[in-house]
Scaffold this active site. Structure first.
Site, mmCIF file in Angstrom:
data_model
loop_
_atom_site.group_PDB
_atom_site.id
_atom_site.type_symbol
_atom_site.label_atom_id
_atom_site.label_comp_id
_atom_site.label_asym_id
_atom_site.label_seq_id
_atom_site.Cartn_x
_atom_site.Cartn_y
_atom_site.Cartn_z
ATOM 1 N N ARG A 13 0.597 -1.092 0.005
ATOM 2 C CA ARG A 13 -0.181 -0.210 0.029
ATOM 3 C C ARG A 13 0.863 1.130 -0.007
ATOM 4 O O ARG A 13 0.365 2.408 0.530
ATOM 5 C CB ARG A 13 -0.914 0.023 1.191
ATOM 6 C CG ARG A 13 -1.902 -0.959 1.229
ATOM 7 C CD ARG A 13 -3.028 -0.619 0.379
ATOM 8 N NE ARG A 13 -4.291 -1.725 0.541
ATOM 9 C CZ ARG A 13 -5.511 -1.297 1.613
ATOM 10 N NH1 ARG A 13 -5.827 -0.233 1.999
ATOM 11 N NH2 ARG A 13 -6.159 -2.363 1.390
ATOM 12 N N ARG A 41 -6.420 12.452 -4.918
ATOM 13 C CA ARG A 41 -7.707 12.092 -4.493
ATOM 14 C C ARG A 41 -8.891 13.148 -4.153
ATOM 15 O O ARG A 41 -10.111 12.707 -4.225
ATOM 16 C CB ARG A 41 -7.418 10.971 -3.195
ATOM 17 C CG ARG A 41 -7.318 9.663 -3.711
ATOM 18 C CD ARG A 41 -8.783 9.160 -3.763
ATOM 19 N NE ARG A 41 -9.500 8.456 -2.383
ATOM 20 C CZ ARG A 41 -10.534 8.883 -2.000
ATOM 21 N NH1 ARG A 41 -11.124 9.592 -2.888
ATOM 22 N NH2 ARG A 41 -11.213 8.477 -1.129
ATOM 23 N N TYR A 97 -15.150 -11.375 -0.138
ATOM 24 C CA TYR A 97 -15.877 -10.301 -0.491
ATOM 25 C C TYR A 97 -17.001 -10.652 -1.256
ATOM 26 O O TYR A 97 -18.169 -10.037 -1.080
ATOM 27 C CB TYR A 97 -14.916 -9.444 -1.156
ATOM 28 C CG TYR A 97 -13.702 -8.783 -0.369
ATOM 29 C CD1 TYR A 97 -14.082 -7.812 0.418
ATOM 30 C CD2 TYR A 97 -12.443 -9.352 -0.249
ATOM 31 C CE1 TYR A 97 -13.175 -7.093 1.336
ATOM 32 C CE2 TYR A 97 -11.589 -8.424 0.663
ATOM 33 C CZ TYR A 97 -11.981 -7.447 1.303
ATOM 34 O OH TYR A 97 -11.141 -6.926 2.111
ATOM 35 N N ASP A 147 -7.085 -2.108 -7.164
ATOM 36 C CA ASP A 147 -7.660 -2.515 -6.015
ATOM 37 C C ASP A 147 -7.647 -4.140 -6.418
ATOM 38 O O ASP A 147 -8.097 -4.339 -7.628
ATOM 39 C CB ASP A 147 -8.829 -1.984 -5.270
ATOM 40 C CG ASP A 147 -9.097 -2.328 -4.018
ATOM 41 O OD1 ASP A 147 -8.366 -1.738 -3.231
ATOM 42 O OD2 ASP A 147 -9.937 -3.469 -3.817
ATOM 43 N N ARG A 165 -2.923 6.835 1.240
ATOM 44 C CA ARG A 165 -3.374 8.272 1.977
ATOM 45 C C ARG A 165 -2.413 8.918 2.894
ATOM 46 O O ARG A 165 -2.540 9.905 3.439
ATOM 47 C CB ARG A 165 -4.816 7.790 2.920
ATOM 48 C CG ARG A 165 -6.095 7.830 1.655
ATOM 49 C CD ARG A 165 -7.184 7.142 2.743
ATOM 50 N NE ARG A 165 -6.900 5.980 3.009
ATOM 51 C CZ ARG A 165 -7.645 4.992 3.572
ATOM 52 N NH1 ARG A 165 -8.959 5.325 3.780
ATOM 53 N NH2 ARG A 165 -7.384 3.562 3.886
#
Ligand code: CP3
Length: 343
Positions: A23, A36, A149, A72, A27
């Protein structure tokens, strides 16, 4: 070209231990947040120029030895026919959960070039922009992690629907896993064809299974993905979060590199995997909140233990957290390069 990462993946001699962070585009970087601010996460994943731009940010800012495609693991799940949204509070939210045969029947095995062209395009842009500065890693979720998921409809705490299907209707579970396996093989082959120089398979949730269930219901599919992709000739990395209870099974996956989370000591992991294996990991992502000297101590400890394996790629034991101070991530990369030098 800095191919230290690729050589380490193959167990070849390297001048220093290479490092990248799971990752690493995300962020915690103000530069990522700036991009973003104008675009939602899924649209960012589907806009090749911007996905390429944020992929390159950590290469420039941190000085890592590999880039990982910004995307993703749920992108192919959407391409298989499920609706997907990312909510700020809940994370991924998928449409109608897959819990019966007709739902699995309806899932398609996507063609990456036609159904996820933005991924292929982003990889091509990145190879051009990277100019061989560092290698590019492609990735996919593993069959089980994607199945959770789809069956749960999003993130889960105890995976009750997934385990219920596994225990009560193993034939249906296996049918879903087979469709996912074919999807992943075709998706990763397309990424490699487009220019990905290594691929990582993320099995984020396989560690919630008993060793026996992992062995009987999950490992055969992972082995199939890996044996099929071996033909493509690039290094294959298999990461299982919470891997410590199933390392002996993971060893049989056939992966070139095994990713290790931080809940097991690196020396113990290597002992269980055997010294022929190349390992990746295993710093606690929260160690980046420690003072710099203590980050360095932990880096030295993992490097020292990693030396006993056939190769070691330094990484965190899981994704970097959004609250991480950027200067500590930079300090980590510097420390790995300094203390991991073989000269
Ligand atoms: O490593 C990289 O920098 C490449 C990009 C990448 C992302 N997700 C970007 C992302 C990768 C390799 C992933 C994989 C991924 N996605 C996994 C497996 C790895 C792991 O962490 O265990 C999983 C389980 C997902 C699913 C997912 N994506 C969740 C649960 C969430 C929400 C929670 C969160 O961290 O925000 C995401 C969103 C996501 N994926 C973000 C990023 C940068 C945050 C989106 C944002 O900008 O708001």
């Amino acid at each position: 070209m800095n191919d230290t990462f690729l050589r380490a993946c193959r167990g070849e001699r390297v001048e220093y231990t290479p490092v990248w962070l799971m990752r690493q585009a995300g962020r915690y970087l103000p530069q990522y947040q700036a991009v973003r601010a104008n675009i939602d996460f899924l649209t960012l994943c589907k806009t090749p120029q911007l996905a390429a731009e944020v992929t390159l940010q950590p290469v420039e800012i941190l000085g890592v030895d590999a880039a990982i495609l910004f995307s993703d693991i749920l992108i192919p799940v959407e391409a298989m026919g499920m609706s997907l949204e990312f909510s700020e509070r809940e994370g991924p939210v998928l449409g109608e959960p897959v819990r019966n045969k007709s739902a699995v029947d309806r899932l398609i095995i996507p063609d990456a070039e036609d159904d996820m062209p933005f991924v292929i395009e982003a990889i091509k842009i990145l190879r051009e922009k990277l100019k061989n500065k560092v290698p590019l890693i492609g990735f996919s979720g593993a069959p089980f992690t994607l199945a959770t998921y789809m069956i749960e409809g999003g993130s889960s705490k105890n995976f009750i629907h997934t385990k219920k299907m596994m225990f009560q209707n193993n034939r249906l579970f296996n049918y879903l896993m087979e469709k996912l396996t074919l999807t992943i093989i075709s998706y990763l082959s397309a990424q490699i064809k487009a220019g990905a120089q290594a691929v990582q398979i993320f099995d984020t949730w396989a560690g919630v299974l008993t060793p026996l269930d992992y062995k009987t219901s999950v490992l055969p599919h992972v082995k199939k993905v890996i044996s099929e992709l071996k033909k493509e000739g690039v290094p294959l990395i298999y990461f299982v979060n919470d891997c410590s209870g199933i390392l002996k099974e993971i060893k049989k996956s056939g992966a070139d590199v095994i990713g290790i989370d931080w809940k097991i000591d690196m020396a113990d992991a290597i002992k269980q995997l055997g010294k022929k294996v190349v390992v990746q990991g295993n710093l606690d992502p929260c160690a980046l909140f420690l003072p710099r000297e203590e980050i360095e101590d932990r880096v030295k400890d993992i490097l020292w233990k990693g030396e006993t394996a056939n190769g070691h790629i330094f990484n965190l034991g899981h994704g970097i957290l959004p609250e991480t101070p950027v200067e500590n991530a930079i300090a980590l990369v510097e420390a790995v390069h300094k203390y991991g030098s073989k000269d």
